[in-house]
Design a protein around this motif. Structure first.
Motif: not given
Length: 270
Positions: A20, A44-45, A59, A22, A25, A61, A114-115, A18, A53-54
């Motif tokens: 991310h 954040w991960q 990931i 970012a 926020n 990032a 976002t993911r 996936k 989502d993950f």
């Protein structure tokens, strides 16, 4: 000749990842988070948004590089080690580590997701720039253009960014702290043997700089969290280190008067 991310980062199977994207926020820009604390960036991960989502092993990032439009900074690759009921447990891997914080990508992604599935985006990531050193804050813009969100000030101080430090540590001056949630203002000064860099470093570490009005507002418990969400700091005037302190204090008093920072809605107590 256009260089793509897939040319420099050998991801074997994008369907195992996936990506991310970012973004801010509501309190922090991920670029500032990465710059000031890697453990916080890993957090954040590990954040669980309420759904899985993950749901893939890896990931990729990216942190939105907010000084430039449609730009993302590569923030590393993480393996998802475990999925807990309320958070992920991740571990950064060595793949791409030399590019972390240095590789800037151009990619237009304005979708709310976002993911996302990496295979849908990986071919379009264009290498925009590779920084000579990991990102540690924006270059010094000149004295007349300093207006920093508090998280960026934190990053600059924690990383000891040399161009900022060299410019600010041997000058005196008057500065303004604004609370964007209330509109309240605080005017301060750096004089004596304390340059602006030293004074601002105290704010970056404490949030309130030991000032009475600011301490009343943010306290000692949630100080940095509140400051990151609401504070900005701007330089109103800079003066050579040899300038008599009395001149600095007179200029500070002048700004307190015209900005009414001693009033009911202000944060100055003298």
């Amino acid at each position: 000749m256009t260089i793509y991310l897939q040319d420099v980062l050998p991801v074997e199977n994008p369907r195992d990842y996936k990506v991310h994207f970012a973004r801010h926020n509501g309190a922090d820009h991920p670029l500032d988070v990465w710059s000031r604390c890697r453990d916080e960036w890993r957090g954040w991960q590990e954040f669980w948004p309420g759904k899985n989502d993950f749901n893939r092993p890896h990931i990729l990032a990216l942190a939105q590089y907010y000084p430039e439009p449609d730009t993302w900074m590569f923030g590393g690759i993480f393996d998802v080690i475990e999925r807990h009921p309320n958070r992920y447990e991740v571990e950064q891997v060595d793949l791409g580590r030399a590019l972390e914080g240095r590789l800037k990508l151009h990619y237009v992604h304005r979708d709310r997701v976002t993911r996302a599935r990496l295979e849908n985006h990986f071919p379009g990531f264009v290498v925009k720039e590779v920084l000579p050193e990991p990102y540690s804050g924006r270059p010094f813009p000149g004295y007349s253009r300093i207006d920093l969100p508090f998280p960026e000030l934190e990053s600059l101080v924690r990383n000891g960014r040399l161009d900022w430090r060299a410019a600010l540590e041997n000058v005196k001056g008057v500065y303004l702290i604004s609370d964007r949630s209330t509109g309240s203002l605080y005017v301060g000064s750096a004089c004596g043997d304390q340059g602006i860099w030293s004074r601002w470093s105290t704010y970056a570490m404490t949030g309130h700089g030991h000032n009475v009005g600011l301490r009343e507002l943010v306290g000692d418990d949630v100080g940095l969290e509140y400051c990151r969400a609401h504070f900005r700091i701007a330089l109103l005037e800079e003066h050579p280190a040899r300038t008599p302190d009395q001149i600095i204090l007179e200029r500070e008093s002048f700004y307190k008067q015209i900005l009414m920072s001693r009033g009911p809605a202000g944060l100055n107590r003298n």
